[in-house]
Design a protein around this motif. Sequence first.
Motif, PDB file in Angstrom:
ATOM      1  N   ASP A  60      12.925  12.973 -20.246  1.00 42.28           N
ATOM      2  CA  ASP A  60      12.204  12.837 -18.982  1.00 42.28           C
ATOM      3  C   ASP A  60      10.713  12.838 -19.316  1.00 42.28           C
ATOM      4  O   ASP A  60      10.180  13.848 -19.778  1.00 42.28           O
ATOM      5  CB  ASP A  60      12.542  14.004 -18.060  1.00 42.28           C
ATOM      6  N   PRO A  61       9.998  11.729 -19.100  1.00 42.22           N
ATOM      7  CA  PRO A  61       8.596  11.653 -19.510  1.00 42.22           C
ATOM      8  C   PRO A  61       7.686  12.667 -18.836  1.00 42.22           C
ATOM      9  O   PRO A  61       6.581  12.910 -19.316  1.00 42.22           O
ATOM     10  CB  PRO A  61       8.195  10.216 -19.121  1.00 42.22           C
ATOM     11  N   LEU A  62       8.127  13.265 -17.732  1.00 42.55           N
ATOM     12  CA  LEU A  62       7.288  14.224 -17.010  1.00 42.55           C
ATOM     13  C   LEU A  62       7.822  15.660 -17.104  1.00 42.55           C
ATOM     14  O   LEU A  62       7.353  16.532 -16.381  1.00 42.55           O
ATOM     15  CB  LEU A  62       7.168  13.814 -15.537  1.00 42.55           C
ATOM     16  N   GLN A  63       8.763  15.890 -18.017  1.00 43.29           N
ATOM     17  CA  GLN A  63       9.325  17.236 -18.176  1.00 43.29           C
ATOM     18  C   GLN A  63       8.669  17.954 -19.353  1.00 43.29           C
ATOM     19  O   GLN A  63       8.625  17.439 -20.466  1.00 43.29           O
ATOM     20  CB  GLN A  63      10.828  17.168 -18.402  1.00 43.29           C
ATOM     21  N   ALA A  64       8.150  19.137 -19.098  1.00 43.45           N
ATOM     22  CA  ALA A  64       7.683  20.038 -20.154  1.00 43.45           C
ATOM     23  C   ALA A  64       8.556  21.282 -20.139  1.00 43.45           C
ATOM     24  O   ALA A  64       9.213  21.587 -19.141  1.00 43.45           O
ATOM     25  CB  ALA A  64       6.219  20.411 -19.941  1.00 43.45           C
ATOM     26  N   SER A  65       8.578  21.999 -21.246  1.00 46.05           N
ATOM     27  CA  SER A  65       9.329  23.248 -21.305  1.00 46.05           C
ATOM     28  C   SER A  65       8.561  24.253 -22.139  1.00 46.05           C
ATOM     29  O   SER A  65       7.724  23.887 -22.967  1.00 46.05           O
ATOM     30  CB  SER A  65      10.739  23.025 -21.874  1.00 46.05           C
TER      31      SER A  65
END
Length: 280
Positions: free
Chosen positions: A151-156
């Motif tokens: 997902d290009p807009l997912q950070a963790s």
Amino acid sequence: MFNLVMLNVDWNNDRQAVPLDRIFEYTANQIRTQFQQGNAPNLDGMMRLPCLFMEEGDADQIAYVGRIFNARVGGGEVVIQYAVDREVPPLRNRFIFEHRAAFDMTQRFEFSRNHWAVKDTDLFQVLLRFQRAPTRQMPVVFRLEEHEAVDPLQASAMMPFAGAFNAVYAVIEQAARNAGMRCNRADNIWENHAIMQDIVSLIDRSRIVVIDCTDRNPNVFYEAGIAHTLGREVILITQNPDDVPFDLRHLRYIRYLNNGEGVARLQEDLTARMQAILGR
């Protein structure tokens, strides 16, 4: 199932518009019903599906496999933002037309009409069957999806699950929002029986993984290894440079102080780094 978006455009861009009245053309009625909310398309549900991006034609036009990560309705159009999966070789329309029944594209006129359809077939199974698309080697300790879906807009955020780090996580979340992303850590989600599977799944779909090396937590170091192995963009942070493992000290990291001024500076530094990664 997969999305089929056919437009006469340059798919090397990352944003296009589809006429709203062309949504669900060449889509089976039961699939249309599944992805409708009233008279509007359920874009959130549709974005979970892989996508085949095509130009009109049945010859040497080039088609791509990828994902839609943002879609909104406005002015009689659906504006989409998307990313092409560079791990899947581009396809020729001629190949798709030859195997059109397998792609659930049985009507020839469909190849000459701008539209967005949802097809009731497994896109990757079709590619494996006819093109032997590359798949991943599977681990045995935890599960990875056969086909990567970042997902290009997912950070963790990978950090100890301790109250002392809650303020730091809040800063990471805000930095992600500032960069136009969303952030999670595994204790905020429950998708699997084993928390380790939730952690791995979160890393696997993340574009950026923030690793806090503070206190030399062995679980966090294990998660850092997974993130690096999967090729994710990793941002290392730490309160103490001595906590960065020897094997990672050649990499840049963000040092921060765990006080009001320190975490404010951390938020600025993380926002700038995330924006730089997204701008590549």
